[in-house]
Design a protein around this motif. Structure first.
Motif, PDB file in Angstrom:
ATOM      1  N   ARG A  26       0.821  -1.207   0.000  1.00 34.80           N
ATOM      2  CA  ARG A  26       0.000   0.000   0.000  1.00 34.80           C
ATOM      3  C   ARG A  26       0.861   1.267   0.000  1.00 34.80           C
ATOM      4  NH1 ARG A  26      -4.242  -0.493   4.435  1.00 34.80           N
ATOM      5  NH2 ARG A  26      -5.160  -2.029   3.041  1.00 34.80           N
ATOM      6  N   LEU A  41       3.885   1.424  -1.219  1.00 40.40           N
ATOM      7  CA  LEU A  41       4.521   1.516  -2.527  1.00 40.40           C
ATOM      8  C   LEU A  41       3.585   2.145  -3.538  1.00 40.40           C
ATOM      9  CD1 LEU A  41       6.311  -1.924  -2.855  1.00 40.40           C
ATOM     10  CD2 LEU A  41       7.222   0.258  -2.150  1.00 40.40           C
ATOM     11  N   VAL A  42       2.304   1.731  -3.503  1.00 44.51           N
ATOM     12  CA  VAL A  42       1.377   2.248  -4.504  1.00 44.51           C
ATOM     13  C   VAL A  42       1.170   3.742  -4.300  1.00 44.51           C
ATOM     14  CG1 VAL A  42      -0.867   1.966  -5.555  1.00 44.51           C
ATOM     15  CG2 VAL A  42       0.267   0.017  -4.607  1.00 44.51           C
ATOM     16  N   VAL A  43       1.075   4.185  -3.043  1.00 44.15           N
ATOM     17  CA  VAL A  43       0.882   5.619  -2.803  1.00 44.15           C
ATOM     18  C   VAL A  43       2.097   6.406  -3.299  1.00 44.15           C
ATOM     19  CG1 VAL A  43       0.604   7.372  -1.029  1.00 44.15           C
ATOM     20  CG2 VAL A  43      -0.711   5.279  -0.902  1.00 44.15           C
ATOM     21  N   ILE A  44       3.301   5.889  -3.056  1.00 44.06           N
ATOM     22  CA  ILE A  44       4.497   6.576  -3.558  1.00 44.06           C
ATOM     23  C   ILE A  44       4.479   6.606  -5.079  1.00 44.06           C
ATOM     24  CG2 ILE A  44       7.004   6.479  -3.693  1.00 44.06           C
ATOM     25  CD1 ILE A  44       7.032   5.321  -0.913  1.00 44.06           C
ATOM     26  N   ALA A  45       4.092   5.490  -5.696  1.00 41.50           N
ATOM     27  CA  ALA A  45       4.038   5.452  -7.165  1.00 41.50           C
ATOM     28  C   ALA A  45       3.056   6.485  -7.688  1.00 41.50           C
ATOM     29  CB  ALA A  45       3.659   4.058  -7.643  1.00 41.50           C
ATOM     30  N   VAL A  46       1.916   6.639  -6.995  1.00 42.75           N
ATOM     31  CA  VAL A  46       0.932   7.648  -7.394  1.00 42.75           C
ATOM     32  C   VAL A  46       1.557   9.032  -7.356  1.00 42.75           C
ATOM     33  CG1 VAL A  46      -1.175   8.808  -6.655  1.00 42.75           C
ATOM     34  CG2 VAL A  46      -1.099   6.338  -6.736  1.00 42.75           C
ATOM     35  N   VAL A  91       4.730   9.822  -7.520  1.00 42.29           N
ATOM     36  CA  VAL A  91       5.750   9.945  -8.576  1.00 42.29           C
ATOM     37  C   VAL A  91       5.076  10.255  -9.911  1.00 42.29           C
ATOM     38  CG1 VAL A  91       7.435   8.650  -9.921  1.00 42.29           C
ATOM     39  CG2 VAL A  91       7.446   8.467  -7.458  1.00 42.29           C
ATOM     40  N   ALA A  92       4.022   9.512 -10.216  1.00 40.87           N
ATOM     41  CA  ALA A  92       3.345   9.720 -11.501  1.00 40.87           C
ATOM     42  C   ALA A  92       2.757  11.126 -11.572  1.00 40.87           C
ATOM     43  CB  ALA A  92       2.254   8.669 -11.693  1.00 40.87           C
ATOM     44  N   VAL A  97      12.280   9.028  -1.697  1.00 42.74           N
ATOM     45  CA  VAL A  97      12.035   8.070  -2.779  1.00 42.74           C
ATOM     46  C   VAL A  97      11.183   8.720  -3.871  1.00 42.74           C
ATOM     47  CG1 VAL A  97      10.982   5.867  -3.326  1.00 42.74           C
ATOM     48  CG2 VAL A  97      12.297   6.111  -1.253  1.00 42.74           C
ATOM     49  N   LEU A 135      12.830   9.157  -7.599  1.00 38.81           N
ATOM     50  CA  LEU A 135      12.240   8.381  -8.684  1.00 38.81           C
ATOM     51  C   LEU A 135      11.506   9.280  -9.672  1.00 38.81           C
ATOM     52  CD1 LEU A 135      11.035   5.090  -7.042  1.00 38.81           C
ATOM     53  CD2 LEU A 135      12.878   5.440  -8.646  1.00 38.81           C
ATOM     54  N   MET A 155      11.797  -0.334  -5.170  1.00 37.19           N
ATOM     55  CA  MET A 155      11.973   0.815  -6.057  1.00 37.19           C
ATOM     56  C   MET A 155      11.543   0.463  -7.485  1.00 37.19           C
ATOM     57  SD  MET A 155      13.746   3.460  -4.627  1.00 37.19           S
ATOM     58  CE  MET A 155      15.139   4.209  -4.313  1.00 37.19           C
ATOM     59  N   ILE A 157       7.803   0.511  -7.759  1.00 39.79           N
ATOM     60  CA  ILE A 157       7.300   1.880  -7.827  1.00 39.79           C
ATOM     61  C   ILE A 157       7.501   2.433  -9.230  1.00 39.79           C
ATOM     62  CG2 ILE A 157       7.640   4.227  -6.988  1.00 39.79           C
ATOM     63  CD1 ILE A 157       8.455   3.115  -4.348  1.00 39.79           C
ATOM     64  N   MET A 216       5.051   0.893 -11.673  1.00 38.98           N
ATOM     65  CA  MET A 216       3.682   1.377 -11.471  1.00 38.98           C
ATOM     66  C   MET A 216       3.555   2.824 -11.919  1.00 38.98           C
ATOM     67  SD  MET A 216       2.028  -0.207  -8.072  1.00 38.98           S
ATOM     68  CE  MET A 216       3.401  -0.027  -6.987  1.00 38.98           C
ATOM     69  N   ALA A 217       4.569   3.655 -11.595  1.00 41.06           N
ATOM     70  CA  ALA A 217       4.503   5.063 -11.976  1.00 41.06           C
ATOM     71  C   ALA A 217       4.450   5.193 -13.493  1.00 41.06           C
ATOM     72  CB  ALA A 217       5.697   5.819 -11.417  1.00 41.06           C
ATOM     73  N   PHE A 241       1.064   4.470 -14.612  1.00 45.78           N
ATOM     74  CA  PHE A 241       0.085   5.492 -14.230  1.00 45.78           C
ATOM     75  C   PHE A 241       0.094   6.679 -15.186  1.00 45.78           C
ATOM     76  CE2 PHE A 241       0.289   4.162  -9.500  1.00 45.78           C
ATOM     77  CZ  PHE A 241      -0.691   3.221  -9.735  1.00 45.78           C
ATOM     78  N   LEU A 242       1.241   6.954 -15.813  1.00 44.63           N
ATOM     79  CA  LEU A 242       1.341   8.187 -16.607  1.00 44.63           C
ATOM     80  C   LEU A 242       0.243   8.313 -17.658  1.00 44.63           C
ATOM     81  CD1 LEU A 242       5.183   8.622 -17.120  1.00 44.63           C
ATOM     82  CD2 LEU A 242       3.685   9.736 -15.493  1.00 44.63           C
ATOM     83  N   TYR A 266      -3.235   8.645 -16.025  1.00 40.76           N
ATOM     84  CA  TYR A 266      -3.578   9.926 -15.410  1.00 40.76           C
ATOM     85  C   TYR A 266      -3.852  10.979 -16.458  1.00 40.76           C
ATOM     86  CZ  TYR A 266      -2.128   8.096 -10.934  1.00 40.76           C
ATOM     87  OH  TYR A 266      -2.018   7.345  -9.797  1.00 40.76           O
ATOM     88  N   LEU A 313      -5.556   8.188  -5.483  1.00 44.88           N
ATOM     89  CA  LEU A 313      -5.221   7.560  -4.207  1.00 44.88           C
ATOM     90  C   LEU A 313      -6.225   6.465  -3.859  1.00 44.88           C
ATOM     91  CD1 LEU A 313      -4.089  10.706  -2.251  1.00 44.88           C
ATOM     92  CD2 LEU A 313      -2.665   8.801  -2.909  1.00 44.88           C
ATOM     93  N   ALA A 345      -5.395   3.687  -5.886  1.00 41.90           N
ATOM     94  CA  ALA A 345      -4.170   3.041  -5.433  1.00 41.90           C
ATOM     95  C   ALA A 345      -4.468   2.041  -4.327  1.00 41.90           C
ATOM     96  CB  ALA A 345      -3.188   4.087  -4.928  1.00 41.90           C
ATOM     97  N   SER A 366      -3.556  -1.831  -4.332  1.00 41.72           N
ATOM     98  CA  SER A 366      -2.697  -2.511  -3.364  1.00 41.72           C
ATOM     99  C   SER A 366      -3.447  -3.640  -2.672  1.00 41.72           C
ATOM    100  CB  SER A 366      -2.157  -1.516  -2.341  1.00 41.72           C
ATOM    101  OG  SER A 366      -3.215  -0.921  -1.642  1.00 41.72           O
TER     102      SER A 366
END
Lengths: 261, 340
Positions: A36, A38-43, A45-46, A82, A86, B159, B162, B165-166, B169-170, B173, B216, B219, B223
């Motif tokens: 969870r 990780l996903v929030v951090i990925a959000v 970052v995006a 992070v 990233l 890492m 992440i 996933m990022a 997401f691009l 979004y 969120l 997300a 997860s």
């Protein structure tokens, strides 16, 4: 790092940049973070990358640093690092990787980390509380939700002002100077005082625009974004956030944000 | 290509390939990610760290050729456009701020000497920066993010996750932001077209804030789904679409041999360079030379070093050219067959 007697400044500075990121990476990986988190951090970052891409027509006037600061303030120092590092790496998939990538990663990562230390460190040490995160000593929701709407608004404004000032300073001083120093290391055969001063002087207008942009974006985005992050944090019990009298959402069944069992 | 395509005629096969996935068509990108990564690691590090003019020239020429070749295959042209101004900047920067060196050519307006050595080092660092920027552009075209994740997924799993996933997401979004903006227009909350910048900024902030809420919530669902599928449990494996076959092993052996020879020659100082105070190239090997025969062979060893470096640097370009040649020959054959 010496080739034929003289020091290769690019190699030395690259090694410094990479080595200074290593402890953060190792600490984060060693902690084995939850899905969870990780996903929030990925959000985040995006969102940083999308926001950087969205303002491509305004050079240096970007919300990226502002959102890194918000991420650090809302999620804490380690996640802030992070997110920043990233985000720099991922956005260079769009804007072009180059010799500058490690320094951008380091600069944005440090900004996220510092923001976490300044704006969420003290709050984390105490009992996590609902309502507004931020500067220690500002009233949260439990301290007079109805009685002091005015006080809350004032506190919010104060926090936004503090974030803006922090964003302006850190963008100018940390991001600007670090990347200007990196430029000297990339371009020059050595680090001479004269070259450094000339580069810093040439960078002042650009860094001012960047810093002002960060402050403006923080003024506009900080309140709504921190509220959203805080809402999710409280609702699902992420990062130690939980509503009063409510156990953190365990992932089983429906979340019960207000009222508990 | 356009003359080949007429109404009612299927486009040539080459189009179908290059439209589907740009990197598919590059021959070098078809090799194992480890091969790709080691190659770029070698060229970027050697270009950035070893300022020998011959090495830099070889590396820059190869970078130029490879990026020009990949640019035909829809690599972003960013690196190609960025390199010349950066290279010019490197020369100017060195000449203006470095006054070391003993060969004075003249005096700058500031009164500082303009030396031949700083000019030479400026030229070398221009090649270095140009080379690194172009190699990085090629890296971006060849090492797609899935390859990076395949290589580093085991070293830094959190890492890498992440990162992947990022990247996913691009596009998501961007689409969601457009949907939110159109919904806001639909309920009369859109920004009128000649809006002042502040209102635009505010509207952008609100769209962003709506999107953050959605992202969120989304997300958390993601997860929970990951947890339900056993993320982080021991013994789980990941599917990878890469196999290290003989072709890749062959290239790895070539790299290993070339790099070993180069390291020996560089650290025995048979191939060396020094810019300050006087520009000296290939000043000699271990001194005194062990034997006369060994010393007499220095030019040969230097040629070997240059050849090894060139062999590695030009490898992807060679593969692309070979692939092109094979393709053209095969297609000519097909056309002849079709005419029958």
């Amino acid at each position: 790092m010496t080739v034929d007697g003289h020091v290769n400044y690019y190699a030395v500075s690259l090694a410094i940049a990479v080595c200074s990121m290593l402890p953060f990476v190792l600490a984060f990986e060693g902690r084995k973070p939850q899905a969870r988190e990780l996903v929030v951090i990925a959000v985040m970052v995006a969102i940083i990358v999308v926001s950087r891409a969205a303002f491509f027509m305004l050079p240096h006037f970007k919300p990226a640093v502002a959102i890194v600061i918000i991420a650090g303030a809302a999620l804490g120092a380690q996640s802030g690092f992070v997110c920043g590092a990233l985000a720099a790496f991922v956005s260079n998939f769009l804007f072009g990787q180059g010799p500058w990538t490690p320094w951008q990663m380091l600069a944005l990562g440090l900004i996220g980390c510092l923001s976490g230390l300044v704006f969420s460190g003290a709050a984390r040490l105490r009992r996590p509380r609902p309502g507004l995160p931020g500067l220690p000593g500002l009233p949260g929701r439990e301290e007079g939700a109805f009685a002091s709407v005015r006080a809350r608004k004032r506190a919010e404004r104060l926090r936004t002002a503090a974030l803006c000032a922090f964003g302006f300073l850190i963008t100018f001083a940390l991001y600007g100077l670090l990347l200007d120093t990196a430029a000297v290391a990339i371009f020059s055969s050595g680090i001479q005082g004269e070259a450094l001063i000339a580069t810093y002087a040439a960078g002042i207008p650009l860094n001012l625009v960047h810093a002002a942009g960060t402050a403006v974006f923080l003024a506009v985005f900080a309140r709504p974004m921190i509220e959203k992050l805080e809402r999710v944090r409280v609702k699902y019990g992420l990062y130690g956030g939980r509503a009063a009298g409510c156990r953190p959402y365990s992932g089983r069944g429906k979340p019960r944000p207000y009222g508990g069992r | 290509m356009p003359p080949l395509q007429r109404a009612g005629q299927a486009p040539p096969l080459r189009w179908a390939v290059s439209m589907g996935n740009a990197t598919q068509y590059s021959a070098f990108a078809g090799y194992h990610p480890l091969v790709n990564y080691l190659f770029f690691g070698y060229v970027v590090l050697v270009t950035a760290l070893f300022p020998h003019p011959v090495f830099l020239a070889i590396s820059f020429a190869a970078a130029l050729g490879t990026s020009a070749c990949l640019a035909r295959r829809s690599m972003p042209k960013f690196g190609l456009l960025l390199a010349p101004p950066l290279m010019a900047l490197a020369v100017v920067f060195n000449v203006c701020f470095t006054h070391r060196g003993v060969t004075i050519l003249g005096y700058l307006p500031s009164g500082n000497p303009l030396t031949l050595e700083s000019l030479l080092y400026g030229a070398a660092s221009a090649l270095m920066i140009g080379g690194v920027v172009l190699w990085c552009a090629c890296y971006g075209a060849v090492m797609t993010s899935d390859k990076f994740l395949y290589l580093f997924g085991r070293v830094v799993p959190a890492m890498s996750l992440i990162l992947s996933m990022a990247l996913r997401f691009l596009p998501r979004y961007r689409a969601q932001a457009a949907r939110i903006a159109s919904a806001r227009r639909g309920i009369g909350m859109g920004v009128s077209s000649p809006a002042n910048p502040l209102a635009k900024l505010r509207a952008g902030g609100e769209i962003l804030s709506v999107m953050v809420t959605w992202a969120l919530e989304n997300a958390i669902e993601t997860s929970d789904s990951m947890r339900a599928r056993g993320y982080g449990l021991p013994g789980r494996t990941a599917y990878a679409n890469y196999r290290l076959d003989d072709r890749d092993r062959g290239l790895l052996v070539v790299f290993a041999v070339a790099i070993t020879i180069l390291l020996v020659l560089v650290f025995s100082r048979i191939v060396s360079v020094s810019y300050y105070p006087v520009f000296v190239m290939n000043a000699g090997g271990a001194s005194p030379a062990p034997t006369v025969v060994w010393a007499a062979a220095y030019p040969v060893w230097r040629a070997v070093a240059y050849a090894c470096h060139a062999a590695v640097c030009f490898l992807p370009l060679g593969l692309e050219v070979r692939e092109d040649w094979i393709w053209r020959r095969a297609r000519t054959g097909m056309l002849v067959d079709g005419a029958d």
